[in-house]
Design a protein around this motif. Sequence first.
Motif, short mmCIF file in Angstrom:
data_model
loop_
_atom_site.label_atom_id
_atom_site.label_comp_id
_atom_site.label_asym_id
_atom_site.label_seq_id
_atom_site.Cartn_x
_atom_site.Cartn_y
_atom_site.Cartn_z
N UNK A 93 17.13 45.01 26.28
CA UNK A 93 16.17 46.02 26.74
C UNK A 93 15.74 46.84 25.53
N UNK A 94 14.46 46.97 25.34
CA UNK A 94 13.91 47.70 24.18
C UNK A 94 14.53 47.20 22.88
N UNK A 95 14.70 45.91 22.74
CA UNK A 95 15.19 45.32 21.49
C UNK A 95 16.69 45.40 21.31
N UNK A 96 17.40 46.06 22.21
CA UNK A 96 18.85 46.21 22.03
C UNK A 96 19.60 45.37 23.06
N UNK A 97 20.73 44.80 22.61
CA UNK A 97 21.57 44.04 23.54
C UNK A 97 22.36 45.03 24.40
N UNK A 98 22.32 44.85 25.70
CA UNK A 98 22.98 45.79 26.62
C UNK A 98 24.09 45.07 27.37
N UNK A 99 25.13 45.84 27.66
CA UNK A 99 26.26 45.33 28.43
C UNK A 99 25.86 45.19 29.90
#
Length: 232
Positions: free
Chosen positions: A99-105
Amino acid sequence: MVWVYPDLLSTYGDRGNMLILAKRAQQRGIPVETIEVRSDQPLPTHADIYLIGGGEDGPQALAAQRLNTDGGLHRAVNQGAAVFAVCAGYQLLGTSFFAKGAKCQGLELIDIYSDRGESRAVGELAGEVDPRLGLPRLTGFENHGGRTHLGPTVSPLARVNVGIGNDGQTEGAWRGKILGTYSHGPALARNPAIADLLLRWATGYDTLPPVDDSWHDNLRNERFAAARPNPQ
Ligand code: GLN
């Protein structure tokens, strides 16, 4: 039935899924209570069905964080609740998503993870559903940047013949009573047989009395006839 976090995950008319489930339950004389739970409230754990909608990247990441902190959805699933998750809601059930370029848990409730595709998948989506579920063709509309990869303990919901779904080959995933799809927003309006599957999972009934589905059938046929099939 609980509608999870409408303040975050309701970008695409996701309320429709709750309305359709409630209506189809009432038509069969099945008592139903609908509860909308905002993301600043604890999630009740006693419901039979949990609905999670679609959303933009920011709200999706926040929803995953809050659901992991709350833990109520995990408890409900362990107690046998059914889950129907759409798009962002589907992605966040897995181990991770972007999400928004970041890897999320993710919530790690099913063995999937999502990364990003080269382009956004936008348009009609259709596919032949896993025959074990005994459902007619899935049809819907998709709008997502993510691509989803399935591990060995989940099954694809459908084989795609129009649109992208998970990766251009398969669409959605299911395991036990958890079902996720890229078919957008009020997906149950296009796929009332999935609503009935959820009701059967929730009630334990093998079959439900038929209801008049001509409105849904006309919509499905009209949209499918207008869709452009993928090249074979
Ligand atoms: N933000 C996610 C994506 O773009 C989910 C989008 C959606 O729910 N439609 O892949």
